[in-house]
Scaffold this motif. Structure first.
Motif, PDB file in Angstrom:
ATOM      1  N   LYS A  89       1.010  -1.102   0.022  1.00 29.87           N
ATOM      2  CA  LYS A  89       0.282  -0.042   0.156  1.00 29.87           C
ATOM      3  C   LYS A  89       0.743   1.468  -0.266  1.00 29.87           C
ATOM      4  N   GLN A  90       1.916   1.035   0.780  1.00 35.49           N
ATOM      5  CA  GLN A  90       2.793   2.619   1.265  1.00 35.49           C
ATOM      6  C   GLN A  90       3.100   2.501  -0.654  1.00 35.49           C
ATOM      7  N   VAL A  91       3.768   2.146  -1.346  1.00 39.18           N
ATOM      8  CA  VAL A  91       4.098   1.621  -2.425  1.00 39.18           C
ATOM      9  C   VAL A  91       3.585   2.129  -3.779  1.00 39.18           C
ATOM     10  N   LEU A  98       4.612  10.263  -7.458  1.00 36.50           N
ATOM     11  CA  LEU A  98       5.072  10.606  -7.654  1.00 36.50           C
ATOM     12  C   LEU A  98       4.608  10.325  -9.541  1.00 36.50           C
ATOM     13  N   LYS A  99       3.564  10.032  -9.962  1.00 35.91           N
ATOM     14  CA  LYS A  99       2.898  10.071 -10.798  1.00 35.91           C
ATOM     15  C   LYS A  99       1.849  11.051 -10.657  1.00 35.91           C
ATOM     16  N   THR A 100       1.267  12.114  -9.596  1.00 33.72           N
ATOM     17  CA  THR A 100       1.281  13.227  -9.691  1.00 33.72           C
ATOM     18  C   THR A 100       1.936  14.422  -9.527  1.00 33.72           C
TER      19      THR A 100
END
Length: 104
Positions: A89-91, A98-100
């Motif tokens: 979940k953390q990943v 990162l995508k945002t």
């Protein structure tokens, strides 16, 4: 030693209803009735008691095995499913962040 003590000892040793089917237990009790070791009137109660004790023993045995496996995994630093799910979940959250940031 009476028959109930004998049957109790069977369970103490891990033998009996934990691995026997109801039919096997009924057969054993029927043989004891035929030999005169158990009264016919007691046979159904003995079968029920043996099945109950067998289920109790099986539950305790399974709990003991689960605890030993859990301890072994911990001793060898294996990740539990709960720990894995938390890390996963953390990943996923970090990947989303990162995508945002890269989309901006």
């Amino acid at each position: 030693m009476d028959i109930k003590d004998f049957l109790d000892r069977m369970f103490t040793l891990g033998i009996g209803a934990a691995i026997a089917s109801k039919e096997q237990i009924e057969k054993l009790v029927d043989e004891l009735v035929e030999k005169g070791n158990v009264a016919k009137e007691e046979s159904a109660d003995i079968v029920d008691e043996l099945m109950k004790k067998g289920k109790e023993y099986q539950s305790k045995f399974e709990a003991s095995i689960k605890e030993k496996v859990k301890q072994t995994l911990k001793d060898h630093d294996f990740v539990t499913k709960e720990e894995f799910d938390k890390l996963k979940k953390q990943v996923e959250e970090l990947e989303a962040q990162l995508k945002t940031k890269t989309d901006d």
